[in-house]
Design an enzyme around this catalytic site. Structure first.
Site, PDB file in Angstrom:
ATOM      1  CB  CYS A   1      -1.142  -0.149   1.194  1.00  0.00           C
ATOM      2  SG  CYS A   1      -2.133   1.048   0.997  1.00  0.00           S
TER       3      CYS A   1
ATOM      4  CG  HIS B   1      -3.407  -3.469   3.611  1.00  0.00           C
ATOM      5  ND1 HIS B   1      -2.578  -3.054   4.197  1.00  0.00           N
ATOM      6  CD2 HIS B   1      -4.414  -2.676   3.091  1.00  0.00           C
ATOM      7  CE1 HIS B   1      -1.987  -1.714   4.461  1.00  0.00           C
ATOM      8  NE2 HIS B   1      -3.571  -0.839   3.376  1.00  0.00           N
TER       9      HIS B   1
ATOM     10  CD  GLU C   1      -0.629  -5.667   5.893  1.00  0.00           C
ATOM     11  OE1 GLU C   1      -0.721  -4.807   5.795  1.00  0.00           O
ATOM     12  OE2 GLU C   1      -0.471  -6.305   4.270  1.00  0.00           O
TER      13      GLU C   1
END
Length: 265
Positions: free
Chosen positions: A106, A227, A229
């Protein structure tokens, strides 16, 4: 000893350096994603690396996580990109040449493209950019990503279609025609069946060719807007109680690939 071997520390540890700045807000999630596969993760600021409190030569993977570095006051990732060029270029270029992995997520992706690290090489300067979403608003939603099996990217090998969130206002990848045709697209925005061309909101920002992430010519430098994660456990899936969550939809495979790649060095 070969230069690549210099990246491997004693006891075969996988050492990841997460580069932080004021406004970074996804560093702990990123650290958890790597740590679950046995990596040792260290956070550091640009200034700490610049004054040699941390040396890239002691790490095999450099990560710039998501957030809003310096508040994106001069544009998303712009200030941090300038810092990389001014303070760390002498470390980053040799690190990449030695075969170190680099990942930007990002805001980290925005930083990599504005620093010229992606699509690279850094000596060419900025060739592409990430600009305002076509919707004209901040997009915060979950999207399907499908890996390009033809990509050189080591982070996305063996991945099919995963389901992860996006959270950005400037995520539209644009490039001049002469550069767009040379990009190595590692990930695409798709529908749930892995089909491209689904339009908005499957492609949340209007990126060319539905590209969600790119890699450099070596496949070792990788940037993406979504994202992964934020989806490393099935219980993070927004519909896990309906049993829609599966292990294959996890974004954690990206981090596992990075750790396994380093362990094979």
């Amino acid at each position: 000893m070969a230069e690549t071997s210099a990246l491997v520390t004693i006891m075969n540890n996988v050492n990841v350096l997460i580069l932080r700045a004021p406004g970074t807000n996804r560093d702990e999630e990123t650290a958890a994603a790597f740590a679950q596969f046995g990596a040792t993760v260290t956070p550091a600021t640009v200034n700490q690396v610049a004054r040699a409190a941390f040396r890239l030569s002691n790490y095999q993977c450099l990560v710039i996580p998501g957030g809003f570095a310096y508040g994106d006051d001069l544009g998303a990732g712009k200030v941090l990109a300038s810092e990389l060029n001014l303070k760390l270029r002498h470390e980053i270029e040799p690190f990449i040449e030695r075969g170190g992995l680099v990942m930007g997520i990002c805001n980290g992706f925005q930083t990599l493209v504005k620093a010229g690290i992606l699509p690279g090489p850094m000596s060419k300067g900025q060739q592409v950019t990430l600009t305002n979403n076509d919707s004209g608003r901040f997009e915060c939603r979950w999207v399907y990503l499908t890996a390009n099996p033809q990509s050189k990217c080591v982070f996305t090998r063996g991945i099919g279609t995963i389901y992860v969130p996006v959270a950005h206002g400037e995520g539209k990848l644009v490039a001049p025609p002469e550069v767009a045709g040379t990009l190595d697209a590692a990930l695409y925005y798709t529908d749930s069946d892995g089909n491209r061309g689904a339009g908005y909101p499957a492609n949340p920002n209007g990126s060319i060719e539905d590209i969600a992430g790119i890699t450099d010519s070596t496949g070792l430098v990788f940037g993406l807007m979504p994202h992964p994660e934020n989806h490393i456990r099935t219980t993070q899936h927004p519909r896990w109680t309906r049993r829609d969550a599966t292990e294959t939809s996890l974004g954690s495979a990206i981090y596992r690939n990075a750790v396994e790649w380093i362990k094979r060095l």
